[in-house]
Design a protein around this motif. Structure first.
Motif, PDB file in Angstrom:
ATOM      1  N   ASN A 163      14.104  55.856 -32.047  1.00 35.40           N
ATOM      2  CA  ASN A 163      13.091  55.835 -30.997  1.00 35.40           C
ATOM      3  C   ASN A 163      13.639  54.905 -29.919  1.00 35.40           C
ATOM      4  OD1 ASN A 163      10.863  55.716 -29.364  1.00 35.40           O
ATOM      5  ND2 ASN A 163       9.674  54.401 -30.741  1.00 35.40           N
ATOM      6  N   PRO A 164      14.556  55.439 -29.104  1.00 35.04           N
ATOM      7  CA  PRO A 164      15.248  54.564 -28.142  1.00 35.04           C
ATOM      8  C   PRO A 164      14.384  54.294 -26.917  1.00 35.04           C
ATOM      9  CG  PRO A 164      16.043  56.807 -27.909  1.00 35.04           C
ATOM     10  CD  PRO A 164      14.989  56.834 -28.992  1.00 35.04           C
ATOM     11  N   PRO A 165      14.795  53.328 -26.083  1.00 39.27           N
ATOM     12  CA  PRO A 165      14.071  53.118 -24.820  1.00 39.27           C
ATOM     13  C   PRO A 165      14.262  54.337 -23.922  1.00 39.27           C
ATOM     14  CG  PRO A 165      16.033  51.710 -24.947  1.00 39.27           C
ATOM     15  CD  PRO A 165      15.909  52.400 -26.263  1.00 39.27           C
TER      16      PRO A 165
ATOM     17  N   ILE B 292      13.969  45.773 -22.965  1.00 36.67           N
ATOM     18  CA  ILE B 292      15.147  46.374 -23.609  1.00 36.67           C
ATOM     19  C   ILE B 292      14.750  47.496 -24.582  1.00 36.67           C
ATOM     20  CG2 ILE B 292      15.277  44.679 -25.501  1.00 36.67           C
ATOM     21  CD1 ILE B 292      18.294  44.811 -25.358  1.00 36.67           C
ATOM     22  N   ALA B 293      13.527  47.458 -25.079  1.00 37.89           N
ATOM     23  CA  ALA B 293      13.066  48.493 -26.018  1.00 37.89           C
ATOM     24  C   ALA B 293      12.365  49.651 -25.321  1.00 37.89           C
ATOM     25  CB  ALA B 293      12.124  47.876 -27.057  1.00 37.89           C
ATOM     26  N   LEU B 294      12.141  49.528 -24.017  1.00 33.63           N
ATOM     27  CA  LEU B 294      11.342  50.526 -23.279  1.00 33.63           C
ATOM     28  C   LEU B 294      12.115  51.222 -22.163  1.00 33.63           C
ATOM     29  CD1 LEU B 294       8.171  48.291 -22.918  1.00 33.63           C
ATOM     30  CD2 LEU B 294       8.169  50.517 -24.050  1.00 33.63           C
TER      31      LEU B 294
ATOM     32  N   LEU C 218      15.351  62.432 -32.451  1.00 37.27           N
ATOM     33  CA  LEU C 218      15.049  61.407 -31.444  1.00 37.27           C
ATOM     34  C   LEU C 218      13.626  61.551 -30.925  1.00 37.27           C
ATOM     35  CD1 LEU C 218      18.244  61.592 -29.158  1.00 37.27           C
ATOM     36  CD2 LEU C 218      17.796  60.034 -31.080  1.00 37.27           C
ATOM     37  N   GLU C 219      13.007  60.401 -30.626  1.00 31.55           N
ATOM     38  CA  GLU C 219      11.768  60.426 -29.854  1.00 31.55           C
ATOM     39  C   GLU C 219      12.140  60.407 -28.370  1.00 31.55           C
ATOM     40  OE1 GLU C 219       8.391  57.981 -31.140  1.00 31.55           O
ATOM     41  OE2 GLU C 219       7.922  57.565 -29.032  1.00 31.55           O
ATOM     42  N   ASN C 220      11.336  61.116 -27.544  1.00 25.31           N
ATOM     43  CA  ASN C 220      11.575  61.083 -26.092  1.00 25.31           C
ATOM     44  C   ASN C 220      10.252  60.992 -25.344  1.00 25.31           C
ATOM     45  OD1 ASN C 220      12.456  64.260 -27.030  1.00 25.31           O
ATOM     46  ND2 ASN C 220      10.742  64.059 -25.578  1.00 25.31           N
TER      47      ASN C 220
HETATM   48  N1  GLN Z   1       5.952  55.239 -26.307  1.00 25.44           N
HETATM   49  C1  GLN Z   1       6.271  53.956 -25.789  1.00 25.44           C
HETATM   50  C2  GLN Z   1       5.344  53.618 -24.621  1.00 25.44           C
HETATM   51  O1  GLN Z   1       4.870  54.514 -23.974  1.00 25.44           O
HETATM   52  C3  GLN Z   1       7.706  53.902 -25.326  1.00 25.44           C
HETATM   53  C4  GLN Z   1       8.626  53.803 -26.460  1.00 25.44           C
HETATM   54  C5  GLN Z   1      10.065  53.931 -26.070  1.00 25.44           C
HETATM   55  O2  GLN Z   1      10.506  53.718 -24.937  1.00 25.44           O
HETATM   56  N2  GLN Z   1      10.809  54.286 -27.024  1.00 25.44           N
HETATM   57  O3  GLN Z   1       5.060  52.473 -24.357  1.00 25.44           O
END
Ligand code: GLN
Length: 230
Positions: A136-138, A159-161, A190-192
């Motif tokens: 689940n990358p940024p 960094i996570a977003l 992957l999540e997107n």
């Molecule tokens: N879903 C998260 C959000 O909307 C984002 C997560 C991510 O960038 N992997 O805040």
């Protein structure tokens, strides 16, 4: 007290999960801090997607969770599949400390290891050996990031977003190097972002993935992309 926590939340918009230091995700109770993304409910389905993929394919598997953060995905996969061996990576050593504490607090199992480094970098010993990689990358695009709620933007790690101009910087990098690490017919999941499904699918195709599909979250949004490396 609960009341002072609530007052602070109202006053500063600090996430309740930061004020309490914990969150609940699936059946896990996880320590979180401002160093890690608070794991989101929509991401929980990735565990179901994986169990569906392997329901007729028992036996030992090696999986990787790239950018594990709190460890949510990797811990859930390790617990659901005790004979699998998992590797969780994160670029921040302090984050890996949180993830490995979370694993120790959630189970007595030892089938998950933690490696520090950028995306695939720590996995040099696993080239061509990974059956499944999840991340689940940024992925938040620049203009969207600027408009995020204060509760997210002021408290959760950029960094996570943040995924660059179009949000796809890290997704592109993960897909690009996946063929080096996945075994034949290995899966990448992957999540997107809600509107990136078609673009991410195309990126998978360009790198030679087959059976590429967009899968929906509980809101009907094409939130996940999955494919198999040849
Ligand atoms: N879903 C998260 C959000 O909307 C984002 C997560 C991510 O960038 N992997 O805040």
């Amino acid at each position: 007290s609960l009341e002072s926590v609530w007052d602070e939340h109202l006053l500063t918009s600090a996430p309740i999960q930061h004020l309490s230091g914990i969150t609940y995700w699936r059946d896990l109770k996880l320590e979180v801090s401002n160093k890690v993304l608070i794991p989101r409910p929509e991401t929980e389905i990735m565990i179901e997607i994986v169990s569906e993929l392997f329901k007729n394919n028992q036996g030992k598997k090696i999986f990787a969770d790239l950018g594990t953060g709190s460890g949510a995905l990797s811990i859930a996969l390790a617990l659901a599949n005790p004979i699998w061996e998992g590797i969780a990576t994160d670029v921040d050593k302090n984050v890996l400390d949180i993830a490995s504490r979370n694993f120790a607090n959630c189970s007595k199992q030892s089938n998950l290891s933690f490696y520090c480094g950028h995306w695939w970098n720590p996995l040099n010993n696993f080239k061509g050996k990974i059956d499944l990689a999840v991340a689940n990358p940024p992925y938040i695009p620049k203009d969207v990031y600027a408009e995020l709620p204060l509760e997210v933007k002021n408290f959760e790690p950029k960094i996570a977003l943040f995924g660059g101009e179009d949000g796809l910087d890290h997704i592109k990098e993960i897909i690009k190097f996946a063929p080096l690490f996945l075994r034949e017919k290995g899966w990448l999941l992957l999540e997107n972002h809600y509107d990136q499904g078609d673009k991410v699918k195309e990126l998978f195709h360009k790198k030679g993935f087959v059976g590429v599909r967009t899968l929906r979250d509980f809101s009907g949004i094409g939130r996940f992309t999955i494919g198999r490396y040849k």
